[in-house]
Design an enzyme around this catalytic site. Structure first.
Site, PDB file in Angstrom:
ATOM      1  N   ARG A  10       0.854  -1.183   0.000  1.00 53.84           N
ATOM      2  CA  ARG A  10       0.000   0.000   0.000  1.00 53.84           C
ATOM      3  C   ARG A  10       0.890   1.232   0.000  1.00 53.84           C
ATOM      4  NH1 ARG A  10      -4.370   1.346   4.684  1.00 53.84           N
ATOM      5  NH2 ARG A  10      -2.482   1.967   5.778  1.00 53.84           N
TER       6      ARG A  10
ATOM      7  N   THR B 181      -0.730   7.634  -1.023  1.00 57.35           N
ATOM      8  CA  THR B 181      -2.057   7.552  -1.672  1.00 57.35           C
ATOM      9  C   THR B 181      -2.949   6.496  -1.021  1.00 57.35           C
ATOM     10  OG1 THR B 181      -1.352   5.850  -3.229  1.00 57.35           O
ATOM     11  CG2 THR B 181      -0.979   8.140  -3.886  1.00 57.35           C
TER      12      THR B 181
ATOM     13  N   ASP C 274       1.049  -2.175  12.247  1.00 60.31           N
ATOM     14  CA  ASP C 274       1.414  -2.660  10.908  1.00 60.31           C
ATOM     15  C   ASP C 274       1.691  -4.160  10.976  1.00 60.31           C
ATOM     16  OD1 ASP C 274       2.812  -1.278   8.105  1.00 60.31           O
ATOM     17  OD2 ASP C 274       3.113  -3.406   8.582  1.00 60.31           O
TER      18      ASP C 274
ATOM     19  N   ASP D  86       5.117  -5.446   9.517  1.00 55.72           N
ATOM     20  CA  ASP D  86       6.265  -5.077  10.360  1.00 55.72           C
ATOM     21  C   ASP D  86       6.284  -5.895  11.654  1.00 55.72           C
ATOM     22  OD1 ASP D  86       7.307  -3.254   8.604  1.00 55.72           O
ATOM     23  OD2 ASP D  86       6.283  -1.533   9.491  1.00 55.72           O
TER      24      ASP D  86
HETATM   25  O1  LIG Z   1      -7.007  -2.359   3.071  1.00 57.77           O
HETATM   26  P1  LIG Z   1      -5.788  -1.590   2.720  1.00 57.77           P
HETATM   27  O2  LIG Z   1      -5.944  -0.113   2.999  1.00 57.77           O
HETATM   28  O3  LIG Z   1      -5.314  -1.844   1.327  1.00 57.77           O
HETATM   29  O4  LIG Z   1      -4.643  -2.013   3.729  1.00 57.77           O
HETATM   30  C1  LIG Z   1      -4.401  -3.348   4.066  1.00 57.77           C
HETATM   31  C2  LIG Z   1      -3.096  -3.801   3.519  1.00 57.77           C
HETATM   32  O5  LIG Z   1      -2.003  -3.123   4.169  1.00 57.77           O
HETATM   33  C3  LIG Z   1      -1.098  -4.086   4.714  1.00 57.77           C
HETATM   34  O6  LIG Z   1      -0.106  -4.430   3.807  1.00 57.77           O
HETATM   35  P2  LIG Z   1       1.128  -3.437   3.506  1.00 57.77           P
HETATM   36  O7  LIG Z   1       0.803  -2.513   2.383  1.00 57.77           O
HETATM   37  O8  LIG Z   1       1.576  -2.806   4.784  1.00 57.77           O
HETATM   38  O9  LIG Z   1       2.219  -4.425   2.942  1.00 57.77           O
HETATM   39  P3  LIG Z   1       3.104  -5.495   3.744  1.00 57.77           P
HETATM   40  O10 LIG Z   1       2.224  -6.671   4.026  1.00 57.77           O
HETATM   41  O11 LIG Z   1       4.194  -5.794   2.787  1.00 57.77           O
HETATM   42  O12 LIG Z   1       3.600  -4.836   5.008  1.00 57.77           O
HETATM   43  C4  LIG Z   1      -2.005  -5.262   5.004  1.00 57.77           C
HETATM   44  O13 LIG Z   1      -1.298  -6.449   5.199  1.00 57.77           O
HETATM   45  C5  LIG Z   1      -2.916  -5.271   3.811  1.00 57.77           C
HETATM   46  O14 LIG Z   1      -2.401  -5.944   2.692  1.00 57.77           O
HETATM   47  O1  LIG Z   2      -3.974  -0.990  10.413  1.00 58.67           O
HETATM   48  C1  LIG Z   2      -3.391  -1.379   9.377  1.00 58.67           C
HETATM   49  C2  LIG Z   2      -3.774  -0.928   8.097  1.00 58.67           C
HETATM   50  C3  LIG Z   2      -3.100  -1.397   7.023  1.00 58.67           C
HETATM   51  N1  LIG Z   2      -2.082  -2.270   7.197  1.00 58.67           N
HETATM   52  C4  LIG Z   2      -1.697  -2.703   8.420  1.00 58.67           C
HETATM   53  O2  LIG Z   2      -0.770  -3.504   8.543  1.00 58.67           O
HETATM   54  N2  LIG Z   2      -2.372  -2.231   9.481  1.00 58.67           N
HETATM   55 MG   LIG Z   3       2.740  -3.521   6.155  1.00 58.94          MG
END
Ligand SMILES: O=P(O)(O)OC[C@H]1O[C@H](OP(=O)(O)OP(=O)(O)O)[C@H](O)[C@@H]1O
Ligand SMILES: O=c1cc[nH]c(=O)[nH]1
Ligand SMILES: [Mg+2]
Length: 209
Positions: free
Chosen positions: A104, A108, A200, A203
Site C-alpha cells: 500500500r 495515496t 502494521d 512489520d
Molecule cells: O485495506 P488496505 O488499505 O489496502 O490495507 C491493508 C493492507 O495493508 C497491509 O499491507 P502493507 O501494504 O503494509 O504491505 P506489507 O504486508 O508488505 O507490510 C495489510 O497487510 C494489507 O495488505
Molecule cells: O492498520 C493497518 C492498516 C493497514 N495495514 C496494516 O498492517 N495495518
Molecule cells: Mg505492512
C-alpha cells in the site's frame, strides 16, 4: 451481496487480544497469528462437502465420511498474509498456495501490485485469500481483481481485523465474495491504519521497522 462472518469463538478472541497488544514481541505475535489462522480455517471449512467411503475398522466394515476432493487454494497477500498460511495448511495440507504481492503506497493508500503466481488450474479451485488486515479495502479488492482476471470463480476473503470502510469496499466491488473476520474494528485513522487494530501487521510479523 456477500456475507460477513465474524468468528467470535472465545479462543480466537483471546488470542487476538494478545496479537493486538503492543507489548507482544515478534516471536509471540507470529505464533499467535499462526494459531488464529488455524482456528479460523476450522470455521471457514465448515461447509466443505463430504462423501462416503467404505473402510474396515478393527471391528467391522463401515461407511464413513471424507472430504469430497474439493480443490482448494490459499492465496496470501504479501507480505503479511504469509503469516496466516502455515496455520491454514495444518488443517488443509493438500491446498495449493498462490501468492499476490501488493504493498500500500503510504501517501495515496492505493495498492501497488508487484507479484502474482497462482496454481495453474485457477478456474477449478475454491480460493481463500488471506491477509491479517482489511483497512481501506484497496488491497483486498485488487487481490480479488487479480484472481478473477486469471479465471477464478470461487473466492472467500479471510482476515484478522477489518475496518467498516474495508468491508464496504469489498462488498461493493465484489458482492459475490464472502468475508470472514475475527474482529470488526471502529474506524481508520488519518494514515489509513485500523483503530484500535494491531499496528502494521507486516512489520510486527517480520520484525521490520
Ligand atoms: O485495506 P488496505 O488499505 O489496502 O490495507 C491493508 C493492507 O495493508 C497491509 O499491507 P502493507 O501494504 O503494509 O504491505 P506489507 O504486508 O508488505 O507490510 C495489510 O497487510 C494489507 O495488505
Ligand atoms: O492498520 C493497518 C492498516 C493497514 N495495514 C496494516 O498492517 N495495518
Ligand atoms: Mg505492512
Amino acid at each position: 451481496m456477500g456475507k460477513v462472518y465474524v468468528f467470535d469463538h472465545p479462543l480466537i478472541q483471546h488470542k487476538l487480544t494478545y496479537i493486538r497488544d503492543k507489548n507482544t514481541g515478534t516471536k509471540e505475535f507470529r505464533e499467535l497469528v499462526d494459531e488464529v489462522a488455524t482456528l479460523m480455517a476450522f470455521e471457514i471449512t465448515r461447509d466443505l462437502p463430504l462423501e462416503e467411503v467404505e473402510i474396515e475398522t478393527p471391528v467391522s466394515k463401515a461407511r464413513a465420511k471424507v472430504i469430497a476432493g474439493k480443490k482448494l487454494g490459499v492465496i496470501p497477500i504479501l507480505r503479511a498474509g504469509i503469516g496466516m498460511v502455515d496455520g491454514i495448511l495444518k488443517l488443509i495440507p493438500a491446498a495449493k498456495v498462490g501468492h499476490i504481492g501488493l504493498y500500500r503506497d503510504p501517501q495515496t493508500l492505493k495498492p501497488v501490485e508487484y507479484y502474482v503466481k497462482l496454481p495453474s488450474d485457477v478456474e477449478e479451485r475454491d480460493f481463500i485469500i488471506v491477509d491479517p488486515m482489511l483497512a481501506t479495502g484497496g488491497s483486498a479488492v485488487a487481490a480479488i481483481d487479480a484472481l478473477k482476471k486469471r479465471g477464478a470463480k470461487s473466492i472467500k476473503f479471510m482476515c484478522l481485523i477489518a475496518a467498516p470502510e474495508g468491508v464496504e469496499a469489498v462488498e461493493t466491488a465484489h458482492p459475490d465474495v464472502d468475508i470472514y473476520i475475527a474482529a470488526l474494528d471502529e474506524r481508520l485513522n488519518d494514515h489509513g491504519y485500523i483503530v484500535p487494530g494491531l499496528g502494521d501487521a507486516g512489520d510486527r510479523l517480520f520484525g521490520t521497522k
